[in-house]
Design a protein around this motif. Structure first.
Motif, PDB file in Angstrom:
ATOM      1  N   GLN A 525       0.847  -1.186   0.000  1.00 36.33           N
ATOM      2  CA  GLN A 525       0.000   0.000   0.000  1.00 36.33           C
ATOM      3  C   GLN A 525       0.886   1.241   0.000  1.00 36.33           C
ATOM      4  N   PRO A 526       0.741   2.121  -0.979  1.00 40.84           N
ATOM      5  CA  PRO A 526       1.626   3.294  -1.072  1.00 40.84           C
ATOM      6  C   PRO A 526       1.649   4.134   0.188  1.00 40.84           C
ATOM      7  N   GLU A 527       0.517   4.212   0.879  1.00 42.64           N
ATOM      8  CA  GLU A 527       0.489   5.041   2.086  1.00 42.64           C
ATOM      9  C   GLU A 527       1.327   4.448   3.219  1.00 42.64           C
ATOM     10  N   SER A 528       1.669   3.160   3.102  1.00 42.57           N
ATOM     11  CA  SER A 528       2.522   2.547   4.126  1.00 42.57           C
ATOM     12  C   SER A 528       3.979   2.973   3.982  1.00 42.57           C
ATOM     13  N   PHE A 529       4.357   3.378   2.758  1.00 40.35           N
ATOM     14  CA  PHE A 529       5.730   3.838   2.489  1.00 40.35           C
ATOM     15  C   PHE A 529       5.631   5.127   1.661  1.00 40.35           C
ATOM     16  N   PRO A 530       5.269   6.225   2.275  1.00 44.54           N
ATOM     17  CA  PRO A 530       4.996   7.459   1.518  1.00 44.54           C
ATOM     18  C   PRO A 530       6.201   8.026   0.781  1.00 44.54           C
ATOM     19  N   SER A 531       7.423   7.641   1.181  1.00 45.04           N
ATOM     20  CA  SER A 531       8.628   8.159   0.523  1.00 45.04           C
ATOM     21  C   SER A 531       9.220   7.191  -0.486  1.00 45.04           C
ATOM     22  N   LEU A 532       8.660   5.988  -0.593  1.00 43.12           N
ATOM     23  CA  LEU A 532       9.218   4.973  -1.483  1.00 43.12           C
ATOM     24  C   LEU A 532       8.998   5.357  -2.946  1.00 43.12           C
ATOM     25  N   LYS A 533      10.098   5.524  -3.684  1.00 44.40           N
ATOM     26  CA  LYS A 533      10.032   5.948  -5.084  1.00 44.40           C
ATOM     27  C   LYS A 533      10.468   4.861  -6.056  1.00 44.40           C
ATOM     28  N   GLU A 534      11.236   3.876  -5.579  1.00 46.25           N
ATOM     29  CA  GLU A 534      11.820   2.923  -6.525  1.00 46.25           C
ATOM     30  C   GLU A 534      12.039   1.573  -5.872  1.00 46.25           C
ATOM     31  N   ILE A 535      11.718   0.513  -6.620  1.00 51.17           N
ATOM     32  CA  ILE A 535      12.087  -0.855  -6.260  1.00 51.17           C
ATOM     33  C   ILE A 535      12.932  -1.403  -7.403  1.00 51.17           C
ATOM     34  N   GLN A 536      14.100  -1.906  -7.066  1.00 53.16           N
ATOM     35  CA  GLN A 536      15.095  -2.304  -8.063  1.00 53.16           C
ATOM     36  C   GLN A 536      15.380  -3.790  -7.945  1.00 53.16           C
ATOM     37  N   ALA A 537      15.401  -4.490  -9.067  1.00 51.23           N
ATOM     38  CA  ALA A 537      15.706  -5.924  -9.079  1.00 51.23           C
ATOM     39  C   ALA A 537      16.853  -6.185 -10.043  1.00 51.23           C
ATOM     40  N   ALA A 538      17.853  -6.910  -9.595  1.00 52.41           N
ATOM     41  CA  ALA A 538      19.097  -7.042 -10.350  1.00 52.41           C
ATOM     42  C   ALA A 538      18.934  -7.777 -11.668  1.00 52.41           C
ATOM     43  N   ASP A 539      18.093  -8.803 -11.696  1.00 53.26           N
ATOM     44  CA  ASP A 539      18.055  -9.697 -12.853  1.00 53.26           C
ATOM     45  C   ASP A 539      16.958  -9.371 -13.860  1.00 53.26           C
ATOM     46  N   ILE A 540      16.385  -8.207 -13.755  1.00 56.18           N
ATOM     47  CA  ILE A 540      15.340  -7.823 -14.707  1.00 56.18           C
ATOM     48  C   ILE A 540      15.909  -7.771 -16.123  1.00 56.18           C
ATOM     49  N   LYS A 541      15.160  -8.308 -17.064  1.00 60.20           N
ATOM     50  CA  LYS A 541      15.497  -8.204 -18.477  1.00 60.20           C
ATOM     51  C   LYS A 541      14.338  -7.513 -19.184  1.00 60.20           C
ATOM     52  N   TRP A 542      14.505  -6.245 -19.475  1.00 56.80           N
ATOM     53  CA  TRP A 542      13.439  -5.514 -20.152  1.00 56.80           C
ATOM     54  C   TRP A 542      13.390  -5.884 -21.632  1.00 56.80           C
ATOM     55  N   PRO A 543      12.230  -5.828 -22.246  1.00 60.68           N
ATOM     56  CA  PRO A 543      12.138  -6.104 -23.687  1.00 60.68           C
ATOM     57  C   PRO A 543      12.855  -5.031 -24.488  1.00 60.68           C
ATOM     58  N   THR A 544      13.470  -5.446 -25.571  1.00 64.85           N
ATOM     59  CA  THR A 544      14.180  -4.496 -26.435  1.00 64.85           C
ATOM     60  C   THR A 544      13.444  -4.244 -27.740  1.00 64.85           C
ATOM     61  N   THR A 545      12.385  -5.001 -27.995  1.00 62.52           N
ATOM     62  CA  THR A 545      11.563  -4.784 -29.186  1.00 62.52           C
ATOM     63  C   THR A 545      10.094  -4.842 -28.796  1.00 62.52           C
ATOM     64  N   GLU A 546       9.257  -4.277 -29.650  1.00 64.07           N
ATOM     65  CA  GLU A 546       7.824  -4.275 -29.399  1.00 64.07           C
ATOM     66  C   GLU A 546       7.283  -5.695 -29.318  1.00 64.07           C
ATOM     67  N   ARG A 547       7.842  -6.581 -30.109  1.00 66.41           N
ATOM     68  CA  ARG A 547       7.377  -7.971 -30.157  1.00 66.41           C
ATOM     69  C   ARG A 547       7.611  -8.695 -28.833  1.00 66.41           C
ATOM     70  N   MET A 548       8.676  -8.314 -28.119  1.00 68.64           N
ATOM     71  CA  MET A 548       9.043  -8.991 -26.884  1.00 68.64           C
ATOM     72  C   MET A 548       8.175  -8.586 -25.697  1.00 68.64           C
ATOM     73  N   ILE A 549       7.416  -7.516 -25.841  1.00 72.43           N
ATOM     74  CA  ILE A 549       6.650  -7.002 -24.704  1.00 72.43           C
ATOM     75  C   ILE A 549       5.651  -8.029 -24.200  1.00 72.43           C
ATOM     76  N   LYS A 550       4.959  -8.708 -25.122  1.00 73.34           N
ATOM     77  CA  LYS A 550       3.897  -9.635 -24.739  1.00 73.34           C
ATOM     78  C   LYS A 550       4.433 -10.806 -23.909  1.00 73.34           C
ATOM     79  N   LYS A 551       5.682 -11.195 -24.135  1.00 76.79           N
ATOM     80  CA  LYS A 551       6.241 -12.344 -23.442  1.00 76.79           C
ATOM     81  C   LYS A 551       7.008 -11.953 -22.182  1.00 76.79           C
ATOM     82  N   ASN A 552       7.194 -10.681 -21.948  1.00 75.66           N
ATOM     83  CA  ASN A 552       8.016 -10.242 -20.825  1.00 75.66           C
ATOM     84  C   ASN A 552       7.235 -10.316 -19.515  1.00 75.66           C
ATOM     85  N   THR A 553       7.813 -10.986 -18.525  1.00 76.44           N
ATOM     86  CA  THR A 553       7.130 -11.163 -17.240  1.00 76.44           C
ATOM     87  C   THR A 553       7.308  -9.975 -16.303  1.00 76.44           C
ATOM     88  N   TRP A 554       8.237  -9.089 -16.632  1.00 74.44           N
ATOM     89  CA  TRP A 554       8.511  -7.961 -15.742  1.00 74.44           C
ATOM     90  C   TRP A 554       7.565  -6.789 -15.973  1.00 74.44           C
TER      91      TRP A 554
END
Length: 582
Positions: A525-554
């Motif tokens: 709940q955002p109100e539980s952490f009013p200053s929290l701006k970012e959550i970072q995960a080391a192993d994220i692999k963002w899609p690099t093409t439009e086609r990859m978006i549908k299969k991306n779990t992140w």
């Protein structure tokens, strides 16, 4: 729209140009980039007032990068409604087919000077509009990119290639062409495609410069270019992406290995050699300057052409995290300890002046050391402590040390007996603000965190510790929390559930993705952490093409957080929009 107090357009332009102007290095960058939305819309500057709208519009549309079909459709709609905007577009980067919208866009941007095209099109992409629109523009510079590792061959790529073969000779303003095909003999698709594009280039009436990677050898079919009346030179880029195992670092360490092979392919052709200009590789040492790390550059190079035609080299950096505190000479009076003799000597001589100490002790069999060795370090602010096979002997009663310590990193302290973390030492560090724990004895680390958690602003620890303690209650001043891997342990789904708001936490970093993020993020709940701006995960692999978006779990996880005003980013800080205002 409101009208702001009058300010000359020239002044407004000076203010907005750094905010809106996209550097050529970004436009012409051929490296693979994640497909992410920006953190804000630059079009917001147009809404300030009429004067800003008038000045910002040409700046905003000067360089256009299209990476998705929705972006292309949106631009087509804008240009259809406001035809005058098309004249502002000078550089157009197209990273796909994007359907019929491309013909509408190209028909409205006939004044473009720089065109970026990718021929690595998926079979399902519609390139009809793009191919029809290429005859409507007449660029001065064309940057062509392709999938060099796994080239695609389908109806879309065939149609685009045929269109380029037909259109290149008709572009009578074309001066510079970025040619992607180097060392293509290992791939029949690339070999045929490169030869066809090169043949089209030989028919160009105006081509002056061909920008290419320096590979193992000079491609013979490019030799015909020097017979063209307009052609001036080849620009060879040694730091571009080499095939196979050749890398920029290898080129820096063994520049002659690449250069000699390339040189042998042209050494008997003086006319060709005179037309080749190689871009220098920045030397890393004085020695490299003397061993040929700078390749030859002809002195008559036209600097104005060079500046507009060539991309800047990217700085190679190590971006992995989390990293333990780096203690080096730039952190004041720093000392490094690799054995007990040095530890004792430094303590007895300069211990009271040392502010940063890097200790890496190893003993087999295990041994104990006197805790009083810590007492001389009365000015110590930063301590990195790795102690395999080392424990402390029993400290005296009311033992106290390291009263000024602010940053403590502990690694490899696995003994349950007396150690920096243990109850026997009972260290209470009043100035401690940053604590990093890697491979430590968990019960001892829990006890230590309980004693010192109240003043911590940055805590890095294994998952087991966060399961055992109520970290947000224990550390009310925490700004950054980093969770390190522990595959056999899972954070509970309610880890981020709070009844009392934690007002200080700004960022959470997970250096492992062996976590069930979905329920954890859903329960947040955002109100539980009013200053929290970012959550970072080391192993994220963002899609690099439009086609990859549908299969991306992140992407779905990013959307969950976006609606709560929190950014979800990878190890390099790249992520979706939606973060709270700073």
């Amino acid at each position: 729209m409101a009208t702001a107090p009058h300010m000359p357009d020239e002044i407004v332009s000076e203010v907005l140009t750094p905010l809106l102007k996209l550097p050529d290095e970004v436009f012409s960058d051929t490296s693979v980039k994640p497909l992410l939305a920006p953190g804000y819309s630059s079009s917001a500057y147009l809404q300030v007032c009429k004067a800003w709208f008038r000045v910002a519009t040409p700046l905003l549309y000067n360089v256009v990068i299209l990476r998705t079909t929705s972006q292309a459709n949106a631009l087509a709609d804008v240009l259809e409604s406001h035809k005058e905007i098309g004249q502002f577009v000078k550089k157009l980067r197209i990273e796909g087919g994007f359907g019929n919208a491309m013909k509408s866009i190209l028909s409205s941007t006939t004044g473009i000077t720089d065109l970026y095209l990718t021929i690595g099109i998926y079979g399902g992409d519609n390139v009809q509009g793009l191919c029809a629109g290429l005859s409507l523009v007449n660029p001065r510079r064309v940057i062509l990119v392709d999938e060099m590792a796994k080239p695609r061959k389908n109806k879309a790529t065939a149609l685009l290639e045929q269109t380029l073969d037909h259109q290149i000779p008709k572009w009578d303003k074309l001066k510079t062409f970025h040619f992607p095909y180097t060392d293509v003999n290992h791939n029949s698709i690339l070999k045929k495609r490169g030869a066809a594009i090169a043949l089209a280039l030989t028919k160009s009436p105006t081509l002056e410069i061909l920008v290419m990677n320096m590979g193992f050898s000079f491609l013979p079919y490019l030799r015909k270019l020097i017979d063209m009346p307009s052609f001036k030179r080849f620009h060879c880029q040694p730091l571009a992406a080499f095939p196979g195992s050749i890398t920029a670092s290898m080129f820096r360490s063994q520049p002659q290995w690449v250069w000699d092979r390339f040189h042998r392919s042209i050494e008997n052709d003086s006319e060709l050699k005179a037309r080749i200009h190689c871009i220098a590789v920045p030397p890393t040492t004085e020695e490299s300057k003397a061993t040929g790390c700078f390749l030859f550059i002809n002195d008559d190079m036209d600097n104005s052409v060079q500046g507009e035609s060539l991309t800047s080299f990217s700085k190679i950096e190590n971006t992995t995290w989390p990293t333990s505190t780096a203690l080096s000479g730039d952190m004041g009076n720093c000392a490094q300890v690799r054995n007990l003799t040095d530890f004792t000597r430094i303590g007895n001589t300069t211990g009271s002046t040392v502010t940063a100490l890097n200790v890496r002790l190893y003993s087999k069999p295990a041994c104990s050391i006197d805790p009083n060795l810590l007492l001389p370090f009365t000015s110590l602010v930063n301590l990195y402590w790795s102690s395999e096979g080392i424990e402390f002997s029993e400290p005296p009663s009311a033992f106290s040390a390291l009263d000024k310590l602010e940053t403590l990193t502990i690694r490899n302290e696995l003994f349950p007996g007396p150690a920096l973390l243990s109850n026997e030492m009972n260290l209470t560090l009043p100035c401690l603000r940053k604590l990093e724990l890697y491979r430590v004895n968990i019960p001892a680390a829990i006890s230590f965190t309980n004693r010192n958690g109240a003043q911590l602003v940055h805590l890095t620890a294994p998952t087991e510790i966060f399961i055992a303690i109520q970290v947000f209650d224990l550390c009310p001043n925490l700004n950054i929390l980093t969770v390190t891997p522990a595959r056999q342990f899972a954070l509970p789904e309610h880890f981020l559930v709070r009844s009392t708001p934690h007002v200080s936490l700004q960022k959470i970093r997970f250096s492992t993705t062996h976590i069930t993020f979905n329920p954890m993020f859903e329960n947040l709940q955002p109100e539980s952490f009013p200053s929290l701006k970012e959550i970072q995960a080391a192993d994220i692999k963002w899609p690099t093409t439009e086609r990859m978006i549908k299969k991306n779990t992140w992407i779905p996880l990013s959307e969950i957080l976006r609606h709560k005003g929190i950014k979800f980013t990878d190890r390099n800080g790249l992520g979706g929009s939606g973060g709270r205002a700073s």
